[in-house]
Design an enzyme around this catalytic site. Structure first.
Site, mmCIF file in Angstrom:
data_model
loop_
_atom_site.group_PDB
_atom_site.id
_atom_site.type_symbol
_atom_site.label_atom_id
_atom_site.label_comp_id
_atom_site.label_asym_id
_atom_site.label_seq_id
_atom_site.Cartn_x
_atom_site.Cartn_y
_atom_site.Cartn_z
ATOM 1 N N ASN A 129 0.774 -1.232 -0.141
ATOM 2 C CA ASN A 129 -0.066 -0.076 -0.063
ATOM 3 C C ASN A 129 0.780 1.221 0.070
ATOM 4 O O ASN A 129 1.825 1.328 0.797
ATOM 5 C CB ASN A 129 -1.028 0.134 1.186
ATOM 6 C CG ASN A 129 -1.789 -1.248 1.392
ATOM 7 O OD1 ASN A 129 -2.317 -1.632 0.251
ATOM 8 N ND2 ASN A 129 -2.147 -1.595 2.563
ATOM 9 N N HIS A 153 7.376 4.701 6.078
ATOM 10 C CA HIS A 153 8.326 3.822 5.766
ATOM 11 C C HIS A 153 8.096 2.914 4.763
ATOM 12 O O HIS A 153 7.087 2.470 4.482
ATOM 13 C CB HIS A 153 8.640 2.835 7.221
ATOM 14 C CG HIS A 153 9.955 2.184 7.215
ATOM 15 N ND1 HIS A 153 11.002 2.576 8.114
ATOM 16 C CD2 HIS A 153 10.652 1.122 6.367
ATOM 17 C CE1 HIS A 153 12.083 1.765 7.924
ATOM 18 N NE2 HIS A 153 11.762 1.145 6.744
ATOM 19 N N HIS A 186 7.692 -0.280 2.725
ATOM 20 C CA HIS A 186 7.303 -1.445 3.327
ATOM 21 C C HIS A 186 6.092 -2.240 2.712
ATOM 22 O O HIS A 186 5.256 -1.304 1.951
ATOM 23 C CB HIS A 186 6.934 -1.574 4.886
ATOM 24 C CG HIS A 186 5.764 -1.074 5.296
ATOM 25 N ND1 HIS A 186 5.399 0.247 5.190
ATOM 26 C CD2 HIS A 186 4.709 -1.622 5.757
ATOM 27 C CE1 HIS A 186 4.236 0.655 5.696
ATOM 28 N NE2 HIS A 186 3.672 -0.593 5.672
ATOM 29 N N GLN A 240 3.467 -5.869 2.960
ATOM 30 C CA GLN A 240 3.045 -6.936 3.691
ATOM 31 C C GLN A 240 2.807 -8.180 2.956
ATOM 32 O O GLN A 240 2.635 -8.294 1.925
ATOM 33 C CB GLN A 240 1.639 -6.624 4.410
ATOM 34 C CG GLN A 240 1.581 -5.184 5.283
ATOM 35 C CD GLN A 240 0.381 -4.696 5.989
ATOM 36 O OE1 GLN A 240 -0.149 -5.394 6.688
ATOM 37 N NE2 GLN A 240 -0.166 -3.672 5.369
#
Length: 387
Positions: free
Chosen positions: A202, A213, A215, A217
């Site tokens: 996202n 940050h 990243h 998932q």
């Protein structure tokens, strides 16, 4: 206190180093091929509360969908500053989730939607009461049906930097993340009760991101997701080689935006969103773990070029969901092909598409931009991007 996690060589020179966090959650470092980091990593010395109980899911009898009630997620951190970034390497003033400096780090989510309990006890994960009893059990309909939300949710940190996205990484770092996705897809698929594994990113506050940050998932679901169930039905109603046919159809169109030896990116024929792109391998592979080295090597720079082209459409970064669809673990392996589906609600520099009555309530979509127009704009934007 320091330790030296076991070094496990992966493809492309990437090194995997598994360890544990203070509350028993798995943490895995993935070192770049050209890493400057040594083998020693800090030990997580925090005193943490016990992990929350595994959530419960309830069945919507009108659709058959399973809804997870992960009530402990209400207290998540919202857009912290760099000095309180929970995904940054730990410092004396910031007791974050990752004890050491890293290249790429993957760890179990502290507030997961699924897990930590599994259908059977494995390692530090307990066996769940009232776990789903296979796909037939999940498909049965009944009022008041509940099951434990077994599974696992992991966070994939692309970089120790506080801000950015996948598209801001180097080609070497992108290759490390791809290796991490492949490794975790294989590991999560092997856990008891897991039916589908979903890596995603996202990006942007307009999407609902709570951490700046860089990243993504990975969700390991206890069921085949509704979107994939519809896809399996379409395959049953057409042909088992549906993806090969789709790829051939799109490659012959003006909607192709990037093409390599092993991958093609295109705006799909019936795109719903103002910006929607799919990236598909030319060979049938069910998931990241099944990609060969040549496919992984080409994907890293090609995907970066696509993402940077998406950002070049406007003067400010584009919000998006980068969803890597993979075949379920136990069904559809020979027919469902790995693919990226990148979507953005951004329909102009200062406008977003919101899902309202018809789309949100009835899933009856209206698109305002022709896919061919989107493809032309995206090709132009990609051409401005340097590799």
């Amino acid at each position: 206190m320091d330790d030296s996690p076991a070094a496990i060589p992966l493809s492309a020179g990437v090194i995997k180093r598994p360890t544990l966090l203070a509350d028993g959650r798995e943490l895995i470092y993935f070192d770049d091929a050209d890493t400057t980091l040594g083998p020693v990593r800090g030990v997580d010395a925090r005193v943490l509360d016990p992990r929350p109980e595994t959530a419960t899911m309830r069945q919507d009898i009108l659709t058959g969908d399973w809804i997870t009630f992960a009530t402990k997620r209400q207290n998540r951190v919202m857009m912290p500053g760099a000095d309180a970034d929970p995904l940054a390497p730990q410092t004396a003033s910031n007791p974050s989730e990752v004890p050491s400096m890293y290249d790429v780090a993957v760890f179990e989510n502290r507030s997961p939607s699924f897990g930590p309990a599994l259908a059977e006890a494995v390692g530090g994960a307990p066996a769940a009461p009232n776990a789903p009893r296979g796909l037939d059990d999940l498909a049965a309909l009944g009022l008041g049906r509940t099951r434990t939300s077994v599974g696992r949710c992991e966070v994939v940190c692309f970089s120790p930097e506080h801000a950015g996205s996948f598209g801001t990484q180097s080609a070497t770092r992108a290759r490390t993340v791809i290796e991490a996705w492949a490794d975790r897809t294989a590991a999560l698929s092997a856990l008891p009760g897991i039916e589908q594994v979903f890596p995603f990113e996202n990006r942007g506050e307009a999407i609902g991101v709570t951490l700046p940050h860089p990243h993504g998932q990975i969700y390991a679901y206890p069921y085949v997701t509704p979107r994939t169930a519809r896809l399996l039905d379409s395959i049953d109603r057409t042909a088992p080689d549906l993806f090969a046919r789709v790829l051939e159809f799109e490659q012959a169109s003006e909607r192709v935006v990037l093409r390599g030896e092993h991958w093609t990116a295109f705006v799909p024929f019936a795109a719903r969103w103002p910006l929607e792109v799919q990236l598909m391998p030319h060979r049938h592979v069910p998931d990241f773990a099944a990609l060969n080295d040549a496919e992984r090597d080409e994907l890293a720079p090609l995907y970066l070029r696509l993402l940077r082209g998406v950002d070049a459409l406007y003067e400010t970064p584009t919000p998006y969901i980068a969803a890597w669809h993979q075949a379920p673990v136990h069904v559809g392996r020979d027919s469902v092909r790995l693919r990226l589906e990148l979507t953005s609600p951004r329909r102009a520099a200062d406008k977003l598409k919101f899902l309202a009555g018809s789309e949100a309530a009835m899933s009856a979509w209206t698109a305002e931009i022709l896919p061919e127009e989107t493809a032309d704009r995206l090709r132009t934007a990609i051409d401005t991007v340097t590799s």
